[in-house]
Scaffold this motif. Structure first.
Motif, PDB file in Angstrom:
ATOM      1  N   ARG A  55     -13.087  -0.953   2.506  1.00 45.87           N
ATOM      2  CA  ARG A  55     -12.511   0.399   2.603  1.00 45.87           C
ATOM      3  C   ARG A  55     -13.596   1.454   2.424  1.00 45.87           C
ATOM      4  O   ARG A  55     -13.628   2.456   3.145  1.00 45.87           O
ATOM      5  CB  ARG A  55     -11.425   0.573   1.551  1.00 45.87           C
ATOM      6  CG  ARG A  55     -10.775   1.915   1.597  1.00 45.87           C
ATOM      7  CD  ARG A  55      -9.713   2.065   0.544  1.00 45.87           C
ATOM      8  NE  ARG A  55      -9.107   3.374   0.701  1.00 45.87           N
ATOM      9  CZ  ARG A  55      -7.944   3.713   0.239  1.00 45.87           C
ATOM     10  NH1 ARG A  55      -7.225   2.846  -0.422  1.00 45.87           N
ATOM     11  NH2 ARG A  55      -7.470   4.908   0.419  1.00 45.87           N
ATOM     12  N   GLN A  89      -5.770   2.593   4.833  1.00 50.05           N
ATOM     13  CA  GLN A  89      -4.829   2.522   3.721  1.00 50.05           C
ATOM     14  C   GLN A  89      -4.797   1.060   3.297  1.00 50.05           C
ATOM     15  O   GLN A  89      -4.840   0.168   4.135  1.00 50.05           O
ATOM     16  CB  GLN A  89      -3.426   2.950   4.140  1.00 50.05           C
ATOM     17  CG  GLN A  89      -3.292   4.413   4.402  1.00 50.05           C
ATOM     18  CD  GLN A  89      -1.866   4.786   4.764  1.00 50.05           C
ATOM     19  OE1 GLN A  89      -0.964   3.966   4.764  1.00 50.05           O
ATOM     20  NE2 GLN A  89      -1.663   6.044   5.076  1.00 50.05           N
ATOM     21  N   THR A  90      -4.739   0.837   2.018  1.00 46.95           N
ATOM     22  CA  THR A  90      -4.633  -0.539   1.542  1.00 46.95           C
ATOM     23  C   THR A  90      -3.275  -0.735   0.884  1.00 46.95           C
ATOM     24  O   THR A  90      -2.712   0.186   0.293  1.00 46.95           O
ATOM     25  CB  THR A  90      -5.749  -0.882   0.530  1.00 46.95           C
ATOM     26  OG1 THR A  90      -5.714   0.055  -0.534  1.00 46.95           O
ATOM     27  CG2 THR A  90      -7.106  -0.850   1.189  1.00 46.95           C
ATOM     28  N   LEU A  91      -2.782  -1.927   1.014  1.00 49.86           N
ATOM     29  CA  LEU A  91      -1.511  -2.290   0.413  1.00 49.86           C
ATOM     30  C   LEU A  91      -1.637  -3.721  -0.096  1.00 49.86           C
ATOM     31  O   LEU A  91      -1.880  -4.635   0.682  1.00 49.86           O
ATOM     32  CB  LEU A  91      -0.373  -2.203   1.436  1.00 49.86           C
ATOM     33  CG  LEU A  91       0.994  -2.692   0.973  1.00 49.86           C
ATOM     34  CD1 LEU A  91       1.520  -1.807  -0.160  1.00 49.86           C
ATOM     35  CD2 LEU A  91       1.961  -2.705   2.134  1.00 49.86           C
ATOM     36  N   LEU A  92      -1.540  -3.878  -1.388  1.00 46.47           N
ATOM     37  CA  LEU A  92      -1.586  -5.210  -1.991  1.00 46.47           C
ATOM     38  C   LEU A  92      -0.156  -5.636  -2.296  1.00 46.47           C
ATOM     39  O   LEU A  92       0.503  -5.045  -3.147  1.00 46.47           O
ATOM     40  CB  LEU A  92      -2.436  -5.199  -3.264  1.00 46.47           C
ATOM     41  CG  LEU A  92      -3.893  -4.780  -3.058  1.00 46.47           C
ATOM     42  CD1 LEU A  92      -4.614  -4.698  -4.390  1.00 46.47           C
ATOM     43  CD2 LEU A  92      -4.593  -5.761  -2.138  1.00 46.47           C
ATOM     44  N   LEU A  93       0.298  -6.619  -1.582  1.00 38.39           N
ATOM     45  CA  LEU A  93       1.667  -7.100  -1.754  1.00 38.39           C
ATOM     46  C   LEU A  93       1.712  -8.158  -2.846  1.00 38.39           C
ATOM     47  O   LEU A  93       0.927  -9.106  -2.827  1.00 38.39           O
ATOM     48  CB  LEU A  93       2.183  -7.691  -0.437  1.00 38.39           C
ATOM     49  CG  LEU A  93       2.246  -6.722   0.740  1.00 38.39           C
ATOM     50  CD1 LEU A  93       2.592  -7.468   2.015  1.00 38.39           C
ATOM     51  CD2 LEU A  93       3.254  -5.632   0.471  1.00 38.39           C
ATOM     52  N   ARG A 122       7.822  -6.546   4.982  1.00 34.86           N
ATOM     53  CA  ARG A 122       7.012  -5.555   4.250  1.00 34.86           C
ATOM     54  C   ARG A 122       5.718  -5.251   4.997  1.00 34.86           C
ATOM     55  O   ARG A 122       5.271  -4.108   5.047  1.00 34.86           O
ATOM     56  CB  ARG A 122       6.715  -6.036   2.840  1.00 34.86           C
ATOM     57  CG  ARG A 122       7.981  -6.011   1.969  1.00 34.86           C
ATOM     58  CD  ARG A 122       7.711  -6.419   0.571  1.00 34.86           C
ATOM     59  NE  ARG A 122       7.115  -5.279  -0.141  1.00 34.86           N
ATOM     60  CZ  ARG A 122       6.706  -5.325  -1.390  1.00 34.86           C
ATOM     61  NH1 ARG A 122       6.828  -6.447  -2.084  1.00 34.86           N
ATOM     62  NH2 ARG A 122       6.189  -4.273  -1.974  1.00 34.86           N
ATOM     63  N   SER A 123       5.120  -6.266   5.604  1.00 39.59           N
ATOM     64  CA  SER A 123       3.886  -6.060   6.369  1.00 39.59           C
ATOM     65  C   SER A 123       4.141  -5.183   7.581  1.00 39.59           C
ATOM     66  O   SER A 123       3.404  -4.225   7.848  1.00 39.59           O
ATOM     67  CB  SER A 123       3.307  -7.403   6.818  1.00 39.59           C
ATOM     68  OG  SER A 123       2.939  -8.180   5.709  1.00 39.59           O
ATOM     69  N   ASP A 179       6.636  -3.112   8.099  1.00 42.26           N
ATOM     70  CA  ASP A 179       7.005  -1.762   7.656  1.00 42.26           C
ATOM     71  C   ASP A 179       5.760  -0.944   7.333  1.00 42.26           C
ATOM     72  O   ASP A 179       5.652   0.230   7.711  1.00 42.26           O
ATOM     73  CB  ASP A 179       7.927  -1.809   6.433  1.00 42.26           C
ATOM     74  CG  ASP A 179       9.329  -2.298   6.761  1.00 42.26           C
ATOM     75  OD1 ASP A 179       9.683  -2.376   7.956  1.00 42.26           O
ATOM     76  OD2 ASP A 179      10.068  -2.619   5.804  1.00 42.26           O
ATOM     77  N   ALA A 180       4.809  -1.558   6.633  1.00 41.21           N
ATOM     78  CA  ALA A 180       3.576  -0.854   6.258  1.00 41.21           C
ATOM     79  C   ALA A 180       2.749  -0.502   7.493  1.00 41.21           C
ATOM     80  O   ALA A 180       2.214   0.605   7.589  1.00 41.21           O
ATOM     81  CB  ALA A 180       2.757  -1.716   5.295  1.00 41.21           C
ATOM     82  N   PHE A 218       1.793   3.304   8.817  1.00 46.91           N
ATOM     83  CA  PHE A 218       0.391   3.650   9.034  1.00 46.91           C
ATOM     84  C   PHE A 218       0.176   4.154  10.458  1.00 46.91           C
ATOM     85  O   PHE A 218      -0.448   5.193  10.683  1.00 46.91           O
ATOM     86  CB  PHE A 218      -0.509   2.449   8.745  1.00 46.91           C
ATOM     87  CG  PHE A 218      -1.959   2.728   9.023  1.00 46.91           C
ATOM     88  CD1 PHE A 218      -2.713   3.465   8.133  1.00 46.91           C
ATOM     89  CD2 PHE A 218      -2.562   2.259  10.179  1.00 46.91           C
ATOM     90  CE1 PHE A 218      -4.053   3.733   8.385  1.00 46.91           C
ATOM     91  CE2 PHE A 218      -3.891   2.519  10.439  1.00 46.91           C
ATOM     92  CZ  PHE A 218      -4.635   3.255   9.545  1.00 46.91           C
TER      93      PHE A 218
END
Length: 80
Positions: free
Chosen positions: A9, A17-21, A35-36, A38-39, A43
């Motif tokens: 990043r 944008q980062t998203l840690l699920l 969830r992936s 949707d994110a 974005f």
């Protein structure tokens, strides 16, 4: 690892944008499909609504339109 994500990043000159699920391994698109997606949808909507993005090059960071950024990323266009 989280450190790898943060390092990538920091080096990226484009929108990030980062998203840690939670409870997700190396394949979020398989482990947590909804969830992936949707994110990614959120974005993409944010990027498309933005008239330009930042792109890094040897001279620093410049703002370019989305079509130009895509051409740079694909290798079709050299950065100046």
């Amino acid at each position: 690892s989280v450190k790898q994500i943060e390092a990538a990043r920091a080096r990226c000159g484009a929108a990030v944008q980062t998203l840690l699920l939670p409870q997700c391994a190396h394949s979020p698109h398989r482990d947590q499909v909804k969830r992936s997606l949707d994110a990614v949808e959120i974005f993409v909507e944010q990027v498309v609504d933005s008239p330009s993005v930042a792109v890094s090059n040897a001279g620093g960071v410049q703002r370019v339109d989305l079509k130009t950024a895509a051409r740079i990323k694909s290798g079709d266009l050299e950065q100046r």
